[in-house]
Design an enzyme around this catalytic site. Structure first.
Site, mmCIF file in Angstrom:
data_model
loop_
_atom_site.group_PDB
_atom_site.id
_atom_site.type_symbol
_atom_site.label_atom_id
_atom_site.label_comp_id
_atom_site.label_asym_id
_atom_site.label_seq_id
_atom_site.Cartn_x
_atom_site.Cartn_y
_atom_site.Cartn_z
ATOM 1 N N LYS A 11 -26.754 16.216 -84.926
ATOM 2 C CA LYS A 11 -25.773 15.795 -85.572
ATOM 3 C C LYS A 11 -25.636 14.345 -85.618
ATOM 4 C CE LYS A 11 -22.745 18.280 -82.199
ATOM 5 N NZ LYS A 11 -20.914 18.542 -81.839
ATOM 6 N N TYR A 51 -14.881 23.090 -87.905
ATOM 7 C CA TYR A 51 -14.297 23.065 -86.634
ATOM 8 C C TYR A 51 -12.912 23.671 -87.764
ATOM 9 C CZ TYR A 51 -19.134 20.721 -84.799
ATOM 10 O OH TYR A 51 -19.501 20.658 -84.052
ATOM 11 N N PHE A 59 -9.702 16.684 -79.214
ATOM 12 C CA PHE A 59 -10.362 16.225 -79.329
ATOM 13 C C PHE A 59 -10.318 16.583 -81.342
ATOM 14 C CE2 PHE A 59 -11.704 20.211 -77.647
ATOM 15 C CZ PHE A 59 -12.700 20.912 -78.755
ATOM 16 N N ARG A 87 -28.478 28.477 -77.594
ATOM 17 C CA ARG A 87 -27.877 28.266 -77.005
ATOM 18 C C ARG A 87 -28.799 27.079 -75.385
ATOM 19 N NH1 ARG A 87 -22.662 27.645 -78.310
ATOM 20 N NH2 ARG A 87 -22.041 28.042 -76.165
ATOM 21 N N THR A 93 -22.048 22.183 -73.308
ATOM 22 C CA THR A 93 -21.438 21.051 -74.361
ATOM 23 C C THR A 93 -21.468 19.532 -73.928
ATOM 24 O OG1 THR A 93 -20.285 23.354 -75.014
ATOM 25 C CG2 THR A 93 -19.253 21.193 -75.565
ATOM 26 N N ARG A 104 -29.772 18.542 -75.012
ATOM 27 C CA ARG A 104 -28.695 17.096 -74.367
ATOM 28 C C ARG A 104 -28.685 16.987 -73.566
ATOM 29 N NH1 ARG A 104 -24.351 22.258 -76.415
ATOM 30 N NH2 ARG A 104 -23.633 21.746 -78.384
ATOM 31 N N ASN A 114 -23.007 14.859 -78.965
ATOM 32 C CA ASN A 114 -23.936 15.930 -77.592
ATOM 33 C C ASN A 114 -25.321 16.249 -78.500
ATOM 34 O OD1 ASN A 114 -22.193 18.004 -79.117
ATOM 35 N ND2 ASN A 114 -21.671 18.732 -77.923
ATOM 36 N N HIS A 117 -24.987 21.285 -82.894
ATOM 37 C CA HIS A 117 -24.489 22.306 -82.440
ATOM 38 C C HIS A 117 -25.389 23.584 -82.317
ATOM 39 C CE1 HIS A 117 -21.207 24.912 -82.979
ATOM 40 N NE2 HIS A 117 -21.628 24.623 -84.920
ATOM 41 N N GLU A 128 -20.539 30.070 -89.971
ATOM 42 C CA GLU A 128 -20.999 28.854 -89.841
ATOM 43 C C GLU A 128 -22.550 28.726 -91.023
ATOM 44 O OE1 GLU A 128 -22.059 27.904 -85.640
ATOM 45 O OE2 GLU A 128 -20.005 27.511 -85.984
#
Ligand code: CMP
Length: 140
Positions: A11, A51, A59, A87, A93, A104, A114, A117, A128
């Site tokens: 990100k 998203y 949010f 993950r 998250t 993270r 964060n 993704h 995705e």
């Protein structure tokens, strides 16, 4: 467990911190392979569509604004159990809840910013990956 593909995004905060290489090294050290990659500036429409599942969440606006605030690195990762493995490498998250040594925990500053993704299930990964990559851009 079979070989899987998953979508990974570094990100805007991760790009600003200039830790792209360090993050990719963490994937590679755990046996994941980058089989597609591109550094792009997302449009608002691309971020909103990506998203869309979160559209009703409070949010959502903030999330989209953040994701278009600077360039991102889009990647397809491939490997044994790639979705769960990615993950695990990312951590929770919320960075405050992320385990030691995860991306993270190391780099993220808040639940919104964060750093990375990752797809959360096979169907999500399919959607995705297809949102950002044509099949001929992914080379195993
Ligand atoms: P990501 O894995 O990209 O998926 C959805 C994103 O929404 C999540 O990471 C967070 O960065 C972001 N987000 C912002 N606020 C929240 C929140 N309160 N709860 C969950 N996710 C949030």
């Amino acid at each position: 467990m079979a070989t899987q593909r998953t979508l990974s995004i570094i990100k805007p905060d991760g790009i600003k911190k200039n830790v792209t290489g360090k993050i990719i090294a963490m994937f590679e050290e755990k046996g994941l392979r980058v089989v597609a990659a591109k550094r792009v500036q997302l449009t608002k429409a691309e971020a909103e569509g990506f998203y869309a599942v979160h559209r009703q969440r409070p949010f959502f606006g903030e999330l989209v604004t953040f994701m278009v605030s600077g360039p991102v690195m889009l990647m397809v990762l491939e490997g044994e159990d790639a979705i769960a493995k990615n993950r695990e490498i990312m951590g929770a998250t919320d960075p405050a809840k992320a385990a030691a040594g995860t991306i993270r925990k190391l780099y993220a500053s808040s639940i919104g910013e964060n750093t990375v993704h990752g797809s959360d299930a096979p169907e999500t990964a399919k959607f995705e990956i297809g949102w950002f990559f044509a099949e001929n851009e992914i080379i195993s």
